[in-house]
Design an enzyme around this catalytic site. Structure first.
Site, mmCIF file in Angstrom:
data_model
loop_
_atom_site.group_PDB
_atom_site.id
_atom_site.type_symbol
_atom_site.label_atom_id
_atom_site.label_comp_id
_atom_site.label_asym_id
_atom_site.label_seq_id
_atom_site.Cartn_x
_atom_site.Cartn_y
_atom_site.Cartn_z
ATOM 1 N N ASP A 151 0.864 -1.181 0.000
ATOM 2 C CA ASP A 151 0.000 0.000 0.000
ATOM 3 C C ASP A 151 0.903 1.234 0.000
ATOM 4 O OD1 ASP A 151 -1.682 2.104 0.664
ATOM 5 O OD2 ASP A 151 -2.884 0.898 2.064
ATOM 6 N N HIS A 152 0.888 1.947 -1.103
ATOM 7 C CA HIS A 152 1.826 3.053 -1.256
ATOM 8 C C HIS A 152 1.494 4.239 -0.338
ATOM 9 C CE1 HIS A 152 5.235 4.852 -2.947
ATOM 10 N NE2 HIS A 152 4.945 4.833 -4.235
#
Ligand code: CAO
Length: 523
Positions: free
Chosen positions: A495-496
């Site tokens: 999850d950036h």
């Protein structure tokens, strides 16, 4: 009854006028504020019973000096609603309710004539819907017609049960108090509602039926059943539809009405809501086209399994809500493979997955951000101090992700045993919900199947997932020669919002180093 106003000074009490045959009705809206300058007939409050709503207008002009009711108050005729500082002395009288019921005639003794009831301060109101047909069996309180003025609409129910034998109104007719609506062959004559049989006095709208015993009944009046306001005049709908729309938060002006004059019908409201739901709660995602594939050849339809449907919904949510990045690496697993083969020769069967699990735990300890979840606000990261791994498992019914708990405390052989037991349970559909909860990170291994790489979807609320593909022997340059090396392809999706590319790169490099030198895992 009241004339609605007391004006002994320049301050006028605006009372709730006679609005028909009702008791206590709830204030649901206050439409004015202190200081507002009102013209005669401006609406001041909205009342609502369980079946109806109605705007109450002021009978005289003036400036609002006090508001004497609150939202939620139950009020009745004569209660002071607001006081006005009057700029004029004239008053507008609200009509009395002395004429509650008018009488019309009908044929046989069991025929009841249903007339327009006292509908408050309305006259010549248009019939916009006829809700019943000749031959219909109606129950008491069933709506029979809808009347609509420029400010309100009202469903008029029948006060008696029975079979409709005649309908005496047409769409577009303008009706007033006492006009005959229809005739019911009564099955339950309620003497409190129907007058005793009286001598016939035919109304102008009655047919040429012989005048004999008559049971005239006025349909029940206004707020007792149904008056609804049309606040802005842009959408027409019955009170029940308006109430339903308000309860579920639908703005009726957005609903296309298919009734007369664009009136919103029950089916229109339902179609609107259905369309919102099926389009994903109003999201603007474009829909994929519906195609009839049988046009191109033979087809067969297979229903998705319950697990397919559940995981499909979850994966869609993960895919749409998490900005994914996936990065790849290849690990030299010669050392691991040598150890594995040694164990195999001793009768201990270990697949690469248990080594990977142990290595991942080590990497998670070194990079706590990967063993975490965002909180509800999306502004804080909850770091987990326990080390539970979700392991994606293939079953005949679809993908499930049971959780192996406290992996750091278990040996390779314990993990191998637990994996075998858990995958057997998964295949037999015997996993319990608790078996699939509490992971901090997930591994999806397709190594036993094949493929060189794939991009796994982060299993929300986790923030990262490791995809494992099938190991291959590759020629790796050692600076002097190409050396045959067993390499394991890894894909890390994260999850950036939580993990930067550099952090992802460091996690992967660390994991690579732990897996390629398994001494730390074996300790
Ligand atoms: N490279 C090469 N061979 C591998 C390997 C890898 N990365 N991973 C496993 N293998 C080998 C194993 O060693 C075993 O061979 P041997 O019997 O000769 O030792 C064989 O492949 C089968 O392994 P396995 O799949 O039975 O066991 P596992 O521990 O690797 O995995 C389980 C267990 C339950 C995870 C697995 O059976 C499974 O269901 N995998 C599918 C997961 C999945 O569907 N992921 C996709 C999710 S996203 O849609």
């Amino acid at each position: 009854m009241s004339d609605g106003i007391y004006t002994m000074s320049t301050i006028k009490n605006i009372e709730l006028p006679d609005i028909g045959d009702f008791d206590e009705v709830e204030v649901i809206e206050i439409l004015v504020s202190v200081g507002d300058k009102l013209e005669t007939d401006d609406s001041i409050i909205t009342l609502e019973s369980d079946k109806a709503s109605m705007e109450i207008p002021t009978p005289s002009a003036g400036v609002v000096s006090s508001i004497n009711v609150n939202i939620g108050d139950k009020i009745k005729q004569g209660d002071v609603v607001v006081t006005l500082e009057s700029e004029e002395n004239s008053e507008k009288k609200i009509p009395s309710d002395t004429e509650k019921t008018s009488v019309s005639t009908q044929t046989a003794s069991s025929i009841i004539a249903v007339n327009v009831p006292d509908i408050g301060d309305f006259d010549e109101v248009e019939v916009i819907e006829i809700l019943a047909s000749v031959g219909d069996e109606v129950s008491e309180e069933d709506s029979i017609i809808t009347l609509e003025s420029d400010k309100a609409s009202m469903e008029i129910p029948t006060p008696v049960a029975g079979k409709i034998v005649e309908i005496s109104v047409n769409l577009g007719d303008k009706l007033s108090l006492g006009d005959l609506i229809l005739s019911v062959e009564s099955t339950s004559v309620n003497s409190s509602k129907a007058a005793a049989e009286v001598a016939p006095t035919k109304t102008s709208q009655s047919t040429s039926a012989p005048a004999q015993a008559v049971q005239p009944v006025a349909a029940k009046s206004v707020l007792d059943q149904s008056v609804s306001t049309l606040p802005t005049g842009e959408s027409h709908a019955s009170p029940s539809i308006r109430k339903m729309a308000r309860e579920i938060g639908v703005d009726l002006s957005r609903v296309t009405g298919t009734g007369q004059k664009g009136r919103v019908l029950d089916k229109d409201l339902k179609a609107y809501v259905k369309q919102i739901i099926t389009s994903g709660g109003g999201s603007s995602l474009p829909k994929t086209p519906v195609i009839d594939f049988s046009k191109f050849g033979e087809t067969e339809t297979l229903a998705l399994s319950r697990i397919n449907k559940l995981s499909g919904k979850h994966l869609t949510a993960c895919w749409l809500n998490i900005p994914h990045v996936t990065q790849f690496d290849e690990v030299n697993i010669d050392q691991m493979e040598a150890f594995r083969q040694e164990q195999k020769a001793k009768g201990v069967k270990l697949t690469p997955l248990v080594f990977i699990m142990k290595a991942v735990i080590q990497a998670l300890k070194n990079h706590p951000r990967f063993n975490a979840s965002l909180d509800e606000s999306g502004e804080n990261l909850i770091i987990k101090k326990y080390f539970n791994l979700g392991i994606a498992m293939d079953t005949p019914n679809g993908l499930v992700v049971p959780v192996i708990k406290n992996v750091e405390r278990k040996s390779l052989t314990e993990l191998a045993t637990e994996l075998a037991e858990t995958s057997a349970k998964a295949r037999d559909g015997k996993l319990k919900p608790g078996d699939m909860q509490g992971a901090g990170f997930t591994i999806s291994s397709l190594g036993g199947i094949g493929g060189t790489q794939f991009t796994p979807i982060v299993n929300s609320p986790e923030v990262a997932i490791l995809g494992v593909s099938k190991s291959q022997t590759k020629p790796i340059w050692d600076g002097k020669n190409f050396v045959p090396t067993l390499t394991l392809p890894l894909a890390l999706s994260y999850d950036h919002r939580v993990i930067d590319g550099a952090q992802g790169g460091r996690f992967m490099a660390d994991l690579n180093s732990i897996l390629s030198d398994i001494r730390e895992i074996l300790l």
